[in-house]
Design a protein around this motif. Structure first.
Motif, PDB file in Angstrom:
ATOM      1  N   ASP A  19      41.360  36.212  49.880  1.00 27.29           N
ATOM      2  CA  ASP A  19      41.189  35.753  48.492  1.00 27.29           C
ATOM      3  C   ASP A  19      40.026  34.775  48.386  1.00 27.29           C
ATOM      4  O   ASP A  19      39.242  34.829  47.428  1.00 27.29           O
ATOM      5  CB  ASP A  19      42.486  35.093  48.017  1.00 27.29           C
ATOM      6  N   ARG A  22      36.705  36.622  48.535  1.00 28.35           N
ATOM      7  CA  ARG A  22      36.419  37.269  47.242  1.00 28.35           C
ATOM      8  C   ARG A  22      35.851  36.269  46.247  1.00 28.35           C
ATOM      9  O   ARG A  22      34.937  36.582  45.479  1.00 28.35           O
ATOM     10  CB  ARG A  22      37.695  37.918  46.686  1.00 28.35           C
ATOM     11  N   GLN A  25      32.227  35.671  47.037  1.00 25.72           N
ATOM     12  CA  GLN A  25      31.406  36.793  46.601  1.00 25.72           C
ATOM     13  C   GLN A  25      31.204  36.784  45.091  1.00 25.72           C
ATOM     14  O   GLN A  25      30.103  37.040  44.595  1.00 25.72           O
ATOM     15  CB  GLN A  25      32.044  38.118  47.038  1.00 25.72           C
ATOM     16  N   GLU A  26      32.265  36.478  44.354  1.00 23.70           N
ATOM     17  CA  GLU A  26      32.169  36.449  42.895  1.00 23.70           C
ATOM     18  C   GLU A  26      31.225  35.358  42.414  1.00 23.70           C
ATOM     19  O   GLU A  26      30.528  35.522  41.408  1.00 23.70           O
ATOM     20  CB  GLU A  26      33.560  36.244  42.287  1.00 23.70           C
TER      21      GLU A  26
END
Length: 316
Positions: A19, A22, A25-26
């Motif tokens: 999580d 992610r 990356q976002e």
């Protein structure tokens, strides 16, 4: 560990790290090459972790704290490494799990971060024609003419590693065999024992040592403040802290220090002592100039630093 216990550890470590990655990356804080899958790397790591043991053959997932497991996984993923490709290893120090890059991993991160095209290492044997010069503070190999007859692992004089870039730039590190052996002394693999990998394959191990030196030295001179660089540069610090904590834990409670004050064995003064003697004693006790100063050692610096409460996944 039972299946239920493994599921709980996985939830608190692998799932938390996935999580967090992610989120990186976002926010655009990290970009992986097309050939790297963080999910696949963590699956490989999780399978491997279930077989990792301590020196006492206890499962690492039982002994190590979940914060350290999560941090080790995060170090691996952020650097874009995969233990299935021999790019790193999970090592237990006390109750801490750490991720340590192999020289394959160090080369992979160096290429990814710096855009290097090739990293090459060579052995220098006694009798080889070898010359290098220093240009603007950097080494440059000007001649290396090896001879087949010189290729003997008992006659290694040194090694060098050169990093090449597509635009023609180069970065070289040269190490003598004495320097290489000095670096080996820091290894936990007991390189001095008779059948150690270092003694069985000194040429290959010398190459690995000089590759690590070249890549780490070049990377540490970079002003790149990226997330990848932070995790790359923190490895030595993390390993050193884990080693110290493990050593402290191993030595705890081994030596019992007796702090009971000594019993005063001086005889009581005789009742018929003269008042004059008593007066002199009282004067001696009351006069600070006659007292001997007590020399206490300051042990305040011996207290190990406490681990920050913000080191776990909750603080990421």
């Amino acid at each position: 560990m039972s299946t239920q216990q493994l599921a709980l550890v996985k939830r608190d470590t692998v799932d938390v790290v996935a999580d967090k990655v992610r989120q990186f990356q976002e926010r655009g804080e990290i970009h992986f090459p097309a050939s790297y899958s963080p999910e696949n790397a963590m699956k490989s790591a999780w399978l491997l972790l279930q077989s990792v043991q301590t020196k006492d053959y206890k499962p690492a997932l039982e002994v190590c704290s979940r914060d350290s497991i999560a941090n080790a996984l995060l170090d691996m993923v952020v650097q874009g490494l995969n233990p299935a490709k021999k790019q790193g290893y999970f090592i237990v120090y006390g109750k801490n799990l750490t991720f340590q890059r192999s020289y394959f991993g160090t080369m992979a991160v160096t290429k990814r971060v710096t855009g290097a095209e090739e990293i090459d290492a060579q052995i220098i044997y006694e009798g080889d024609e070898f010359e290098f010069e220093i240009v603007r503070g950097r080494k440059k190999i000007t001649k290396h003419k090896p001879s087949f007859s010189n290729m003997d692992d008992d006659k290694i004089a040194g090694a060098y590693c050169t990093i090449y870039w597509p635009d023609g730039r180069e970065y070289t590190e040269v190490m003598t065999m004495k320097e290489i052996r000095q670096a080996w002394k820091k290894s936990k693999q007991n390189p001095d024992k008779e059948n150690s990998t270092h003694n069985e394959f000194p040429g290959e191990m010398a190459k690995r040592t000089v590759i690590n030196r070249a890549c780490k030295t070049y990377m540490n001179t970079s002003d790149d403040g990226s997330l990848v660089m932070k995790h790359f540069q923190r490895q030595d610090e993390v390993l050193a802290e884990a080693e110290v904590e493990a050593e402290i834990a191993a030595n705890a409670n081994k030596d019992v220090i007796d702090i009971t004050p000594p019993i005063d064995t001086d005889p009581e003064p005789e009742p018929n002592q003269s008042k004059k003697e008593t007066g002199r004693a009282a004067k001696s006790k009351s006069d600070p100039s006659d007292q001997q100063a007590m020399d206490f050692e300051d042990f305040s610096g011996d207290v190990p630093p406490m681990e920050s409460a913000d080191s776990g996944p909750e603080s990421w």
